[in-house]
Enzyme design. Structure first.
Site, PDB file in Angstrom:
ATOM      1  N   CYS A  72       4.943   8.005  -1.086  1.00 39.83           N
ATOM      2  CA  CYS A  72       5.840   7.251  -0.201  1.00 39.83           C
ATOM      3  C   CYS A  72       7.254   7.817  -0.246  1.00 39.83           C
ATOM      4  O   CYS A  72       7.882   7.900  -1.304  1.00 39.83           O
ATOM      5  CB  CYS A  72       5.856   5.777  -0.619  1.00 39.83           C
ATOM      6  SG  CYS A  72       7.025   4.782   0.336  1.00 39.83           S
ATOM      7  N   ARG A  75      10.965   4.952  -0.857  1.00 41.00           N
ATOM      8  CA  ARG A  75      11.041   4.120  -2.048  1.00 41.00           C
ATOM      9  C   ARG A  75      12.438   3.713  -2.492  1.00 41.00           C
ATOM     10  O   ARG A  75      12.582   2.997  -3.475  1.00 41.00           O
ATOM     11  CB  ARG A  75      10.324   4.823  -3.212  1.00 41.00           C
ATOM     12  CG  ARG A  75       8.827   4.771  -3.077  1.00 41.00           C
ATOM     13  CD  ARG A  75       8.152   5.543  -4.207  1.00 41.00           C
ATOM     14  NE  ARG A  75       8.014   6.962  -3.889  1.00 41.00           N
ATOM     15  CZ  ARG A  75       7.697   7.889  -4.787  1.00 41.00           C
ATOM     16  NH1 ARG A  75       7.544   7.546  -6.045  1.00 41.00           N
ATOM     17  NH2 ARG A  75       7.555   9.154  -4.416  1.00 41.00           N
ATOM     18  N   TRP A 245       8.791  -0.504   6.773  1.00 39.14           N
ATOM     19  CA  TRP A 245       8.910  -0.268   8.207  1.00 39.14           C
ATOM     20  C   TRP A 245       8.452   1.156   8.478  1.00 39.14           C
ATOM     21  O   TRP A 245       8.288   1.965   7.550  1.00 39.14           O
ATOM     22  CB  TRP A 245      10.341  -0.497   8.697  1.00 39.14           C
ATOM     23  CG  TRP A 245      11.394   0.215   7.909  1.00 39.14           C
ATOM     24  CD1 TRP A 245      11.740   1.532   7.997  1.00 39.14           C
ATOM     25  CD2 TRP A 245      12.232  -0.360   6.892  1.00 39.14           C
ATOM     26  NE1 TRP A 245      12.738   1.812   7.106  1.00 39.14           N
ATOM     27  CE2 TRP A 245      13.069   0.675   6.411  1.00 39.14           C
ATOM     28  CE3 TRP A 245      12.362  -1.653   6.352  1.00 39.14           C
ATOM     29  CZ2 TRP A 245      14.015   0.454   5.414  1.00 39.14           C
ATOM     30  CZ3 TRP A 245      13.321  -1.857   5.362  1.00 39.14           C
ATOM     31  CH2 TRP A 245      14.125  -0.814   4.908  1.00 39.14           C
ATOM     32  N   GLU A 250       5.175   8.989  11.657  1.00 36.03           N
ATOM     33  CA  GLU A 250       3.846   8.438  11.366  1.00 36.03           C
ATOM     34  C   GLU A 250       3.130   8.122  12.675  1.00 36.03           C
ATOM     35  O   GLU A 250       1.928   8.309  12.818  1.00 36.03           O
ATOM     36  CB  GLU A 250       3.959   7.155  10.541  1.00 36.03           C
ATOM     37  CG  GLU A 250       4.615   7.340   9.195  1.00 36.03           C
ATOM     38  CD  GLU A 250       4.611   6.042   8.398  1.00 36.03           C
ATOM     39  OE1 GLU A 250       5.623   5.317   8.450  1.00 36.03           O
ATOM     40  OE2 GLU A 250       3.588   5.752   7.751  1.00 36.03           O
TER      41      GLU A 250
HETATM   42  N1  ARG Z   1       0.903   6.033   8.156  1.00 29.88           N
HETATM   43  C1  ARG Z   1       0.449   4.689   8.357  1.00 29.88           C
HETATM   44  C2  ARG Z   1       0.426   4.367   9.843  1.00 29.88           C
HETATM   45  O1  ARG Z   1       0.810   5.170  10.625  1.00 29.88           O
HETATM   46  C3  ARG Z   1       1.334   3.693   7.643  1.00 29.88           C
HETATM   47  C4  ARG Z   1       1.560   3.951   6.162  1.00 29.88           C
HETATM   48  C5  ARG Z   1       2.710   3.157   5.577  1.00 29.88           C
HETATM   49  N2  ARG Z   1       3.927   3.473   6.238  1.00 29.88           N
HETATM   50  C6  ARG Z   1       5.108   2.874   6.014  1.00 29.88           C
HETATM   51  N3  ARG Z   1       6.129   3.258   6.710  1.00 29.88           N
HETATM   52  N4  ARG Z   1       5.226   1.917   5.121  1.00 29.88           N
HETATM   53  O2  ARG Z   1       0.063   3.291  10.264  1.00 29.88           O
END
Ligand code: ARG
Length: 370
Positions: A72, A75, A245, A250
């Protein structure tokens, strides 16, 4: 269903000891001592085969589990995790209702707050509840007779699991929200639809390309991971959904860009009229950037908290530095920390990290759903 806790009280006692030492070493539990607390825990282990965390231990454990999450990048704010203690909840309908509350509270109408809800732990001979969905909000993936998938190919298995348990499917769009698939030892698998007020979503538009809105893309605002076990001091909490968030990549690079996900790069490139006759025109790279611009732009316009990979890289290095000052290593997996877009344009790319598998932590399920 697997999951009897770790069973062996001696093993649990050793893991509890390490955790309780950490808890007191980091200045928690004023007036108490690790030795006194361990005496209590040993007594409880001897009579019940397990032990119960105090509310403060649970909060500290959940936060440190985040701090120890080597994949992550986000953090820096680990101390701010809000912990909803619902260990008394093991009934599927109540878990579903609390998950809805989690989504609403953590979503904050766009002011997203990192939050975890902790449901009943595994106990010897009495496994805790499980949420089979990988996240509380996920889009169905409907496998078609020709092998293609409508929706998110990542979720074909959970979609079919839900269907086998009586889900009739949603409207059949690419963005149908799956029901929660919750399993308890008492009632087996049960399904629960999420009410619309629990599902905050953002429709994607682009600041300069009017046609982008016509692609009909959207994404959910709050990523709540629900298929990882929280492990604290030898105790497993198999249902402990948690969220932060989103970082734009992602969604813009992976969820919408990956060829085995929504595979949107060819579509975006065609709309941009890019020359796709050769890989070397870098049409994928150019489409990727615009897709990511659209994600950040749309979330910001909708008032939904999101972060970009440059900002988050800098924050992460601040976090690593703070951890060093606190005398701790910051375990980190380079292959996950470096963003999937413009890696070398971010500072996290240009160094290596200590990595270590520390506890407490969030662990991937030992035994996948199906
Ligand atoms: N990568 C995942 C997604 O696209 C989420 C993982 C957690 N991501 C975060 N920003 N807490 O759904």
């Amino acid at each position: 269903m697997e999951g009897q806790g770790k069973g062996d009280p001696d093993v649990v006692a050793g893991q509890a000891r390490e955790f309780i030492d950490l808890f007191y070493d980091e200045g928690n539990g004023p007036g108490g001592s690790a030795a006194r607390r361990m005496a209590e825990i040993r007594a409880e282990l001897a009579s019940t085969g397990t032990y119960t965390h105090t509310a403060d231990e649970l909060t500290f454990g959940a936060r440190v589990a985040w701090r120890n999450s080597n994949r992550c990048i986000g953090r820096l704010y680990w101390r701010s995790l809000r912990v909803r203690d619902r260990r008394g909840t093991s009934d599927a309908a109540e878990i579903a209702a609390e998950s809805v509350k989690h989504l609403v509270e953590a979503g904050g109408g766009g002011r997203i707050r990192p939050t975890i809800t902790v449901f009943a732990p595994d106990r010897p001979g009495a496994p805790g509840p499980r949420i089979h969905n990988e996240q509380l909000i996920r889009y169905a993936g409907y496998r078609q007779p020709d092998g293609t998938v409508v929706g998110d190919p990542l979720n074909v298995r959970i979609t079919e699991l839900a269907q086998r348990h009586g889900w009739r499917g949603g409207a059949g769009t690419r963005f149908d929200v799956l029901p929660l698939v919750i399993e308890t030892a008492r009632d087996g698998i049960e399904l629960f639809d999420l009410p619309p007020e629990a599902v905050l979503e953002v429709e994607l538009t682009h600041p300069r390309y009017p046609w982008f809105a016509g692609l009909g893309l959207r994404w959910h605002a709050v990523p709540v991971i629900s298929a990882m076990d929280l492990e604290i001091g030898g105790i497993r909490y198999p249902a402990a959904p948690f969220n932060g968030w989103y970082m734009g990549t992602e969604i813009g690079a992976r969820n919408l860009g990956d060829t085995d996900r929504y595979n949107m790069l060819p579509v975006v490139a065609a709309k941009m009229a890019l020359d796709t006759s050769s890989d070397a025109t870098l049409w994928r790279d150019r489409a990727l950037v615009e897709l990511n611009v659209a994600v950040l732009h749309s979330f910001e316009r909708a008032g939904v908290k999101i972060t970009d990979h440059h900002t988050e890289s800098n924050r992460f290095l601040t976090h690593v530095e703070r951890e060093r000052e606190a005398g701790r290593i910051c375990p980190a997996d380079w292959t996950w920390i470096v963003p999937p877009l413009s890696g070398s344009a971010t500072l996290v790319f240009h160094r290596y990290y200590d990595d270590a598998d520390l506890r407490p932590n969030y662990l991937r399920r030992r035994c996948p759903a199906e």
